[in-house]
Scaffold this motif. Sequence first.
Motif, PDB file in Angstrom:
ATOM      1  N   GLY A  87       0.557  -0.498   0.055  1.00 56.05           N
ATOM      2  CA  GLY A  87      -0.188   0.182  -0.179  1.00 56.05           C
ATOM      3  C   GLY A  87       0.702   0.939  -0.328  1.00 56.05           C
ATOM      4  N   GLU A  88       0.297   2.388   0.812  1.00 56.17           N
ATOM      5  CA  GLU A  88       1.299   3.714   0.729  1.00 56.17           C
ATOM      6  C   GLU A  88       1.981   2.860   2.330  1.00 56.17           C
ATOM      7  N   GLY A  89       3.496   2.093   2.153  1.00 62.19           N
ATOM      8  CA  GLY A  89       4.334   2.339   3.154  1.00 62.19           C
ATOM      9  C   GLY A  89       3.907   1.791   3.989  1.00 62.19           C
ATOM     10  N   GLU A  90       3.618   0.757   3.833  1.00 65.79           N
ATOM     11  CA  GLU A  90       2.884  -0.060   5.093  1.00 65.79           C
ATOM     12  C   GLU A  90       2.732  -1.750   5.075  1.00 65.79           C
TER      13      GLU A  90
ATOM     14  N   ILE B 202       9.283   3.446  -7.952  1.00 66.60           N
ATOM     15  CA  ILE B 202       8.643   4.310  -8.746  1.00 66.60           C
ATOM     16  C   ILE B 202       7.794   5.230  -7.453  1.00 66.60           C
ATOM     17  N   TYR B 203       7.830   4.486  -6.195  1.00 67.41           N
ATOM     18  CA  TYR B 203       7.056   4.989  -5.085  1.00 67.41           C
ATOM     19  C   TYR B 203       8.286   5.661  -3.946  1.00 67.41           C
ATOM     20  N   GLU B 204       8.362   6.554  -3.962  1.00 70.59           N
ATOM     21  CA  GLU B 204       9.206   6.830  -3.574  1.00 70.59           C
ATOM     22  C   GLU B 204       9.816   7.819  -2.580  1.00 70.59           C
ATOM     23  N   GLU B 205       9.137   8.198  -1.482  1.00 67.77           N
ATOM     24  CA  GLU B 205       8.287   8.197  -0.487  1.00 67.77           C
ATOM     25  C   GLU B 205       8.058   7.601   0.519  1.00 67.77           C
ATOM     26  N   THR B 206       7.626   5.811   0.001  1.00 66.67           N
ATOM     27  CA  THR B 206       7.323   5.204   0.864  1.00 66.67           C
ATOM     28  C   THR B 206       8.470   3.429   0.508  1.00 66.67           C
ATOM     29  N   TYR B 207       9.091   4.147  -0.455  1.00 64.32           N
ATOM     30  CA  TYR B 207       9.774   2.682  -0.953  1.00 64.32           C
ATOM     31  C   TYR B 207      10.977   2.030   0.404  1.00 64.32           C
ATOM     32  N   ASN B 208      10.528   1.166   0.494  1.00 57.82           N
ATOM     33  CA  ASN B 208      11.092  -0.231   0.807  1.00 57.82           C
ATOM     34  C   ASN B 208      10.746   0.008   2.703  1.00 57.82           C
TER      35      ASN B 208
END
Length: 147
Positions: A58-61, A94-100
Amino acid sequence: MPVHIFYGSSTGTAEGAANSMVEVFEKQGDVEVHDMMDAEIDALVPGDFHVFVCATYGEGELPAGAEYFFQTLDDEAPDLTGLRFAVFGLGDKIYEETYNQGGKLISKHLEDLGAERIGERAEHDNSGDEDPDETAVEWAQGILPLI
């Protein structure tokens, strides 16, 4: 020394990476693989070594199974002093703010309870060309001498 590999996966990529590491860690001793969806926190044994392989959802979970495992860990808040672990995270750049973010969250949860991270936290990019299983094996080979 026994090694416990815990994985948290949504699509199966983290599970595959975890299973690919087994042969590497068998050089150290017995290896048990745990799906965090079914794992008990009693499997966290300070005298053993622990590897966490986790996707970001999801959004970094954390994926649902890993989320439950770590919520239980937070609720019970055991003292994990003496527990040593390593983290192999999977994400998509591609999800820079939540990458890994999943791997980062796991490391923070465990360190907050007194555990010690060994080696660099791996950050596999699922949007890249590298095979996650091959990358996991290479990373595990680098962690093995640190155990």
